[in-house]
Design a protein around this motif. Structure first.
Motif, PDB file in Angstrom:
ATOM      1  N   ALA A 219      -6.869  11.827   9.634  1.00 27.80           N
ATOM      2  CA  ALA A 219      -8.328  11.734   9.528  1.00 27.80           C
ATOM      3  C   ALA A 219      -8.765  11.583   8.073  1.00 27.80           C
ATOM      4  CB  ALA A 219      -8.972  12.977  10.147  1.00 27.80           C
ATOM      5  N   LEU A 220      -8.119  12.315   7.152  1.00 28.52           N
ATOM      6  CA  LEU A 220      -8.458  12.197   5.735  1.00 28.52           C
ATOM      7  C   LEU A 220      -8.096  10.820   5.206  1.00 28.52           C
ATOM      8  CD1 LEU A 220      -7.421  15.664   4.252  1.00 28.52           C
ATOM      9  CD2 LEU A 220      -9.713  14.828   4.759  1.00 28.52           C
ATOM     10  N   ASN A 221      -6.995  10.246   5.676  1.00 30.78           N
ATOM     11  CA  ASN A 221      -6.627   8.890   5.279  1.00 30.78           C
ATOM     12  C   ASN A 221      -7.694   7.887   5.697  1.00 30.78           C
ATOM     13  OD1 ASN A 221      -3.102   8.257   4.969  1.00 30.78           O
ATOM     14  ND2 ASN A 221      -4.137  10.178   4.572  1.00 30.78           N
ATOM     15  N   VAL A 222      -8.164   8.035   6.937  1.00 34.50           N
ATOM     16  CA  VAL A 222      -9.219   7.142   7.431  1.00 34.50           C
ATOM     17  C   VAL A 222     -10.472   7.304   6.584  1.00 34.50           C
ATOM     18  CG1 VAL A 222     -10.783   6.703   9.364  1.00 34.50           C
ATOM     19  CG2 VAL A 222      -8.338   7.030   9.789  1.00 34.50           C
ATOM     20  N   MET A 223     -10.851   8.546   6.282  1.00 34.85           N
ATOM     21  CA  MET A 223     -12.048   8.811   5.485  1.00 34.85           C
ATOM     22  C   MET A 223     -11.908   8.269   4.073  1.00 34.85           C
ATOM     23  SD  MET A 223     -13.862  12.483   4.668  1.00 34.85           S
ATOM     24  CE  MET A 223     -12.565  12.959   3.542  1.00 34.85           C
ATOM     25  N   ARG A 224     -10.747   8.507   3.441  1.00 35.10           N
ATOM     26  CA  ARG A 224     -10.528   8.025   2.072  1.00 35.10           C
ATOM     27  C   ARG A 224     -10.537   6.498   2.027  1.00 35.10           C
ATOM     28  NH1 ARG A 224      -5.233  10.035   0.470  1.00 35.10           N
ATOM     29  NH2 ARG A 224      -4.470   8.131   1.455  1.00 35.10           N
ATOM     30  N   ASN A 225      -9.886   5.869   3.001  1.00 36.04           N
ATOM     31  CA  ASN A 225      -9.872   4.404   3.041  1.00 36.04           C
ATOM     32  C   ASN A 225     -11.279   3.841   3.177  1.00 36.04           C
ATOM     33  OD1 ASN A 225      -7.106   4.545   2.925  1.00 36.04           O
ATOM     34  ND2 ASN A 225      -6.781   4.136   5.100  1.00 36.04           N
ATOM     35  N   GLN A 608       2.906   2.137  15.283  1.00 31.90           N
ATOM     36  CA  GLN A 608       3.608   3.186  14.542  1.00 31.90           C
ATOM     37  C   GLN A 608       3.129   3.246  13.099  1.00 31.90           C
ATOM     38  OE1 GLN A 608       7.652   1.976  15.059  1.00 31.90           O
ATOM     39  NE2 GLN A 608       7.841   2.864  17.104  1.00 31.90           N
ATOM     40  N   LEU A 609       3.180   4.465  12.563  1.00 28.22           N
ATOM     41  CA  LEU A 609       2.828   4.687  11.163  1.00 28.22           C
ATOM     42  C   LEU A 609       3.955   5.458  10.481  1.00 28.22           C
ATOM     43  CD1 LEU A 609      -0.923   5.818  11.409  1.00 28.22           C
ATOM     44  CD2 LEU A 609      -0.073   3.571  10.714  1.00 28.22           C
ATOM     45  N   GLU A 614       5.203  13.945   1.438  1.00 21.91           N
ATOM     46  CA  GLU A 614       4.962  14.420   0.077  1.00 21.91           C
ATOM     47  C   GLU A 614       3.528  14.154  -0.361  1.00 21.91           C
ATOM     48  OE1 GLU A 614       9.248  14.046  -2.202  1.00 21.91           O
ATOM     49  OE2 GLU A 614       7.913  12.308  -2.163  1.00 21.91           O
ATOM     50  N   TYR A 615       3.032  12.976   0.027  1.00 32.34           N
ATOM     51  CA  TYR A 615       1.700  12.560  -0.435  1.00 32.34           C
ATOM     52  C   TYR A 615       0.636  12.692   0.664  1.00 32.34           C
ATOM     53  CZ  TYR A 615       4.896  10.174  -3.676  1.00 32.34           C
ATOM     54  OH  TYR A 615       5.893   9.870  -4.563  1.00 32.34           O
ATOM     55  N   THR A 616       1.031  13.209   1.837  1.00 33.66           N
ATOM     56  CA  THR A 616       0.147  13.284   3.015  1.00 33.66           C
ATOM     57  C   THR A 616      -0.588  11.957   3.212  1.00 33.66           C
ATOM     58  OG1 THR A 616      -1.693  14.239   1.743  1.00 33.66           O
ATOM     59  CG2 THR A 616      -0.170  15.775   2.804  1.00 33.66           C
ATOM     60  N   ARG A 617       0.205  10.886   3.206  1.00 31.57           N
ATOM     61  CA  ARG A 617      -0.373   9.543   3.286  1.00 31.57           C
ATOM     62  C   ARG A 617       0.334   8.748   4.376  1.00 31.57           C
ATOM     63  NH1 ARG A 617       0.452   5.871  -1.853  1.00 31.57           N
ATOM     64  NH2 ARG A 617       2.577   5.965  -1.009  1.00 31.57           N
ATOM     65  N   PHE A 618      -0.444   8.011   5.141  1.00 27.18           N
ATOM     66  CA  PHE A 618       0.103   7.159   6.194  1.00 27.18           C
ATOM     67  C   PHE A 618       0.177   5.712   5.728  1.00 27.18           C
ATOM     68  CE2 PHE A 618      -1.243  10.761   8.742  1.00 27.18           C
ATOM     69  CZ  PHE A 618      -0.288  10.818   9.747  1.00 27.18           C
ATOM     70  N   ARG A 619       1.221   5.034   6.150  1.00 22.85           N
ATOM     71  CA  ARG A 619       1.361   3.601   5.923  1.00 22.85           C
ATOM     72  C   ARG A 619       1.789   2.940   7.222  1.00 22.85           C
ATOM     73  NH1 ARG A 619       5.488   2.381   3.142  1.00 22.85           N
ATOM     74  NH2 ARG A 619       6.424   4.402   2.640  1.00 22.85           N
ATOM     75  N   GLU A 620       1.256   1.765   7.487  1.00 23.11           N
ATOM     76  CA  GLU A 620       1.624   1.071   8.709  1.00 23.11           C
ATOM     77  C   GLU A 620       2.991   0.426   8.558  1.00 23.11           C
ATOM     78  OE1 GLU A 620      -0.637  -1.419  12.181  1.00 23.11           O
ATOM     79  OE2 GLU A 620      -1.508  -1.268  10.190  1.00 23.11           O
ATOM     80  N   LEU A 621       3.797   0.472   9.626  1.00 24.32           N
ATOM     81  CA  LEU A 621       5.128  -0.132   9.611  1.00 24.32           C
ATOM     82  C   LEU A 621       5.017  -1.622   9.909  1.00 24.32           C
ATOM     83  CD1 LEU A 621       7.352   2.438  11.537  1.00 24.32           C
ATOM     84  CD2 LEU A 621       7.284   2.011   9.100  1.00 24.32           C
ATOM     85  N   THR A 622       5.656  -2.409   9.081  1.00 22.27           N
ATOM     86  CA  THR A 622       5.668  -3.851   9.333  1.00 22.27           C
ATOM     87  C   THR A 622       6.667  -4.190  10.435  1.00 22.27           C
ATOM     88  OG1 THR A 622       7.267  -4.118   7.536  1.00 22.27           O
ATOM     89  CG2 THR A 622       4.929  -4.450   7.001  1.00 22.27           C
ATOM     90  N   THR A 623       7.763  -3.417  10.492  1.00 19.80           N
ATOM     91  CA  THR A 623       8.775  -3.597  11.540  1.00 19.80           C
ATOM     92  C   THR A 623       8.870  -2.302  12.337  1.00 19.80           C
ATOM     93  OG1 THR A 623      10.025  -5.095  10.115  1.00 19.80           O
ATOM     94  CG2 THR A 623      11.161  -4.186  12.071  1.00 19.80           C
ATOM     95  N   PRO A 624       8.406  -2.279  13.588  1.00 19.24           N
ATOM     96  CA  PRO A 624       8.426  -1.049  14.373  1.00 19.24           C
ATOM     97  C   PRO A 624       9.829  -0.487  14.523  1.00 19.24           C
ATOM     98  CG  PRO A 624       7.078  -2.722  15.451  1.00 19.24           C
ATOM     99  CD  PRO A 624       7.806  -3.402  14.323  1.00 19.24           C
TER     100      PRO A 624
END
Length: 626
Positions: A219-225, A608-609, A614-624
């Protein structure tokens, strides 16, 4: 005629009420035009309220609410004299200028009703101010009173298609001028694609999962973005984390510095530069943090509305998390019903403020017993088996849930703890799920899912929280249909202290102490029975039903809660979960599966994410991942 404290008559228009009723008696199709605008309680006279209720009841049962039908129904309910008799109903029809003006009559009735409610709330607030010794408590209760007035009216009047189209194109023009789309992008491409561009104004979005799945971080990632990429005005209300925790998580993700090092303060020169840069960037954007020790729907509405006025707009509300919020009543004995009222209130806020509301929700540990731990939409609901029997309020017959249909009237427990008839709004299948058998001391049995709540002396408790010896609510008598349960002794009452005493004795104590709890127990139709056993009963097809008037129903002799409202009220439900991808000798990859399990306006799907813990950050996977 009702008057205010100054002796002046309260706002009302008897003529508009009479003309509205006459119009409906002349043209029943008008009910669908005005029904959402005018409720029975909006009419100032009980005679008018009785007639309006009869019109609605007939329409709901598929019958034409004609003069004859309304008169017959009121006579059957012994309300005809109260409504003024047949002559009064004829007078309504003859006195209506024109049914074509029904919408205008409804607008007058609605307006005067709102004014009366405001005056009533003001009087209650005056009494609060005079009697309360604690200002903060008085302010909170006053806010709740005003919210209840506005909550009833968080809807738009019926508009023509032309008006709706004009509003739509005006919105599109405004968005084009501001260089933005109709939705707030989450910056997760797969999610934005599924949601039609991102989070939409007016939507209630539930992000659910078990602890440790990164729900708050997501949720914080969505808000920050949204804040950094779209200059969105965002507010987060947190009951779970402190202001410092939230700030450190936002900094950690943006500066790409381990959150643990940030908390310890052991940073080198380069990391300090990164922190300064990240903090400077965050301070340029409009993110507002509300650390809460308690939070209810009124608090959210009050603070969000102030923020919207002060900043000129509000683009996103985040709440962490749903199960820690308080209901307006503050009655913990009805916690499951409170959660239902909270989700309805949050949805109303999303619509009124025209802003997406993103709410974190916890899932039951029942998921962990499932192979793979994969969540399902039905995890937000409670279910009983298809052969579970409810009681037809008209005939007294025991009816399997499998055969039940929307619109049926069954027996349930009212707020006064008295058994009465209530209407079923929905019934639906939830597929096959693990069920458990609960057996009471007198031999009653019921099979239900682990998360289905049962009534106990201390409130609603899920089946998985029941143990041998716990007290659960069962109906002592079913006088509405002339049936008495033979195993229940109406002279005995089990109270929370597990002492057994006569109802008359409880009543005397209630009278002496003026204790409302004792008074309820003394007059209630509930018999508290100990649980004899709770045991697994395999897997079986299960069903949900919703009884909005009571929030519960009597099933196989137990008082159980109806289906949860979280999934029902949400426009979007997003699950975060983690499947076991560990292979022998290989490290565990921090990959989370994301499922849009419900989307009221479009498709659902999975993606998938990658979660940088470490950074409490999500990134989208390019290859599931497999």
């Amino acid at each position: 005629m009702a008057t205010d404290p100054g002796g002046r008559p309260l706002p009302q228009s008897v003529e508009a009420e009479a003309s509205l009723l006459g119009a409906l008696l002349l043209d029943a199709s008008l009910l669908e035009v005005v029904r959402s605008q005018v409720l029975p309680d909006d009419l100032s006279r009980e005679t008018h309220r009785a007639i309006y209720r009869a019109i609605i009841e007939l329409a709901d049962s598929g019958r034409e609410p004609s003069f004859a039908a309304v008169t017959e129904l009121l006579r059957a309910k012994s309300e005809l004299d109260e409504a003024g008799g047949p002559a009064a109903i004829v007078g309504l029809i003859e006195g209506t200028p024109s049914p074509a003006h029904a919408r205008g009559y409804a607008a007058v009735v609605e307006r005067t009703s709102i004014l009366r409610r405001i005056i009533g709330a003001a009087q209650d607030m005056m009494r609060l101010a005079l009697s309360s010794g604690e200002p903060r408590a008085a302010v909170e209760q006053a806010q709740q009173l005003l919210f209840r007035v506005s909550e009833r009216r968080l809807h738009r009047e019926v508009v023509t298609l032309r008006e709706a189209l004009d509003d739509y194109f005006a919105t599109i023009d405004e968005q084009n001028e501001q260089g933005r789309g109709p939705a707030l992008s989450t910056r997760f491409a797969s999610l934005d694609t599924l949601l039609g561009g991102g989070l939409h104004p007016g939507d209630l979005v539930i992000v659910a999962g078990r602890p440790g799945m990164g729900k708050t971080s997501f949720a914080l990632n969505v808000m920050r973005n949204a804040a950094l990429q779209h200059d969105a005005v965002a507010a987060v209300f947190s009951l779970e984390m402190t202001e410092e925790d939230l700030t450190l998580r936002l900094l950690s993700g943006l500066a790409e510095i381990d959150g643990g090092r940030l908390r310890r303060g052991s940073l080198d020169v380069e990391e300090l530069k990164a922190i300064n840069h990240a903090s400077g960037e965050l301070m340029q954007h409009q993110i507002f943090i509300e650390e809460c020790t308690r939070l209810d729907v009124t608090d959210v509405l009050t603070h969000a509305r102030k923020l919207q006025v002060r900043q000129g707009r509000l683009d996103l509300i985040v709440i962490d998390y749903l199960q820690l919020m308080e209901g307006l009543s503050g009655d913990e004995e009805n916690r499951v019903q409170e959660v239902a009222s909270i989700t309805r209130g949050l949805k109303a806020i999303a619509r009124e403020l025209e802003v997406p509301v993103l709410v974190i929700s916890q899932l039951s540990r029942q998921i962990e017993r499932r192979t793979g731990g994969e969540p399902k939409l039905s995890d937000l609901r409670e279910c009983v088996t298809g052969d579970t029997r409810v009681i037809d309020a008209e005939t007294g017959r025991l009816t399997p849930v499998l055969d039940l249909r929307a619109g049926a009237r069954i027996l349930a427990l009212g707020d006064d703890h008295l058994v009465g008839p209530f209407q079923v709004a929905d019934v639906w299948s939830n597929g096959v799920k693990p069920v458990f058998r609960v057996t009471s001391q007198t031999g009653r049995t019921i099979r239900a899912t682990a998360n289905h709540p049962f009534l106990t002396p201390t409130g609603w408790r899920p089946l998985e929280g029941l143990s041998r010896g716990d007290l659960v609510g069962t109906p002592m008598r079913l006088s509405e249909v002339g049936v008495e349960w033979p195993e229940a002794n109406p002279r005995e009452l089990r109270v929370p202290s597990a002492l057994s005493m006569r109802r008359s004795t409880v009543g005397k104590y209630a009278e002496l102490t003026a204790d409302p709890v004792l008074r309820t127990f003394a007059t209630s139709d509930v018999l508290w029975e100990p649980v004899r056993s709770v045991e697994p009963a395999g897997e079986e097809a299960v069903f949900d039903l919703r009884v909005p008037g009571s929030g519960n129903f009597i099933a196989d002799g137990f008082v159980v809660h109806n289906s949860g409202a979280i999934e029902q009220d949400a426009d979007v439900v997003i699950f975060l979960w983690k499947r076991d991808r560990a292979r022998a000798g290989e490290p565990i990859i921090p990959i989370l599966d994301v499922r849009v399990a419900k989307h009221r306006h479009g498709p659902t799907g999975d993606f998938q994410l990658y979660f940088d813990y470490e950074y409490t950050r999500f990134r989208e996977l390019t290859t599931p991942a497999a």
